[in-house]
Write an enzyme that holds these catalytic residues in place. Structure first.
Site, PDB file in Angstrom:
ATOM      1  N   ASP A   1     -10.169   2.117   2.298  1.00 44.76           N
ATOM      2  CA  ASP A   1     -10.285   1.433   3.491  1.00 44.76           C
ATOM      3  C   ASP A   1     -11.017   2.119   4.554  1.00 44.76           C
ATOM      4  OD1 ASP A   1      -9.064  -0.930   2.708  1.00 44.76           O
ATOM      5  OD2 ASP A   1      -7.092   0.175   3.217  1.00 44.76           O
TER       6      ASP A   1
ATOM      7  N   LYS B   1       0.810  -1.100  -0.021  1.00 45.12           N
ATOM      8  CA  LYS B   1      -0.065  -0.021   0.072  1.00 45.12           C
ATOM      9  C   LYS B   1       0.848   1.293  -0.051  1.00 45.12           C
ATOM     10  CE  LYS B   1      -4.037  -2.171   2.038  1.00 45.12           C
ATOM     11  NZ  LYS B   1      -5.326  -1.913   3.302  1.00 45.12           N
TER      12      LYS B   1
END
Ligand code: ATR
Length: 283
Positions: A104, A67
């Site tokens: 997220d 990420k």
């Protein structure tokens, strides 16, 4: 018919539910797309992403440990990705540039509020952990105007650093675990990687307010150590992160396709499969 290509990159990636989730979304919304999982270790990320987009790929999801690399890779970032310093969704634009986003946090907020009816405005929220998972959720949680977000971490200076970055967005403070003694929270979120090794941060007793909820960002076929802890604390709900996984995927699908799939039926289906995998636990 032309098929648009998407993929999730990560390492390991074998057990990823993302291909399944995106295929279910595509079926439901009648979109023509292919979604694959590719095992990509950190050192191969840039070459693999370059090859994927050069082949005409439309979008990538990136998971552990990629990420932060995806954040660096993007040509441009959305505001929520910039703050999170992590990207889980890369989208190729018509001009060929790559936009990095982070879905997220909104995935977590949608699961908490829309699927579980948890009230965030005015609530006292405790986040356990100050790593990448925690960083992705602080901004979207603060946007919901809780009374306060407290970030607790074993290594306290990491929580302090995060507070300095996010304090412009709302009421946020940091703590070590022993210093939580005597405080109470309406919602406790586990964003540590401790669950993955069946461990728990050292949490004092009476941390959870009456009617409070617990939520583990991790999920598995068995209840996580933190979900079990929440049940023992008499949480009104003690949830794992399967719903967040589906919700972050739905937001990525929206970023790519401009269509919002229904998440309820997909969560129900995946939950049913988890129950079938661990019937003795009644989950
Ligand atoms: P992720 O991207 O999953 O958040 P990470 O950035 O490596 O992974 O962060 C892991 C987090 O879990 C950290 O907050 C870590 O605490 P430290 O910063 O003090 O290391 C936390 N963590 C991992 N194992 C833990 C354990 N057994 N008890 C408490 N915290 C733990």
């Amino acid at each position: 018919m032309k098929v648009d290509h998407y993929a999730v990159f990560g390492h390991p990636i074998g057990h990823s539910k993302s291909p399944r989730i995106h295929r279910l979304f595509a079926e439901q919304t009648k979109q023509s797309l292919a979604y694959a999982a590719q095992d990509v270790p950190a050192e191969s990320f840039v070459a693999a992403a370059d090859a994927f987009f050069a082949d005409g790929g439309k979008g990538l999801n990136c998971t552990v440990p990629l990420k932060e690399l995806a954040w660096q890779y993007a040509d441009r970032l959305t505001e929520r990705a910039r703050l999170a310093k992590a990207v889980n969704t890369l989208a190729r634009q018509a001009d060929g540039s790559i936009v990095g986003d982070n879905t997220d946090g909104v995935g977590l907020v949608n699961d908490l509020t829309l699927n579980h009816g948890i009230t965030l405005p005015g609530s006292r929220i405790l986040i356990l952990g100050a790593g990448g998972a925690s960083r992705g959720i602080v901004g979207p949680l603060l946007e919901c105007r809780p009374a306060r977000v407290t970030i607790a971490n074993r290594t306290v200076y990491k929580a302090e650093t995060m507070v300095a970055e996010f304090e412009g967005l709302g009421n946020v403070d940091s703590s070590g675990y022993p210093e939580l003694e005597g405080r109470q929270f309406d919602l406790i979120l586990n964003a540590t990687s401790a669950s993955l090794s069946a461990q728990l941060p050292p949490l004092p007793a009476n941390l959870l307010a009456e009617q409070g909820c617990c939520y583990d960002l991790a999920y598995g076929t068995q209840p996580t150590a933190f979900v079990i802890w929440g049940i023992a604390q008499h949480a009104s709900k003690s949830l794992d992160g399967l719903g967040m996984l589906v919700e972050q995927a739905a937001e990525a699908f929206f970023v790519w396709r401009g269509i919002r799939p229904l998440t309820g039926p997909v969560i129900e289906l995946l939950n049913g499969e988890c129950q079938a995998a661990s019937p003795a636990l009644g989950y």
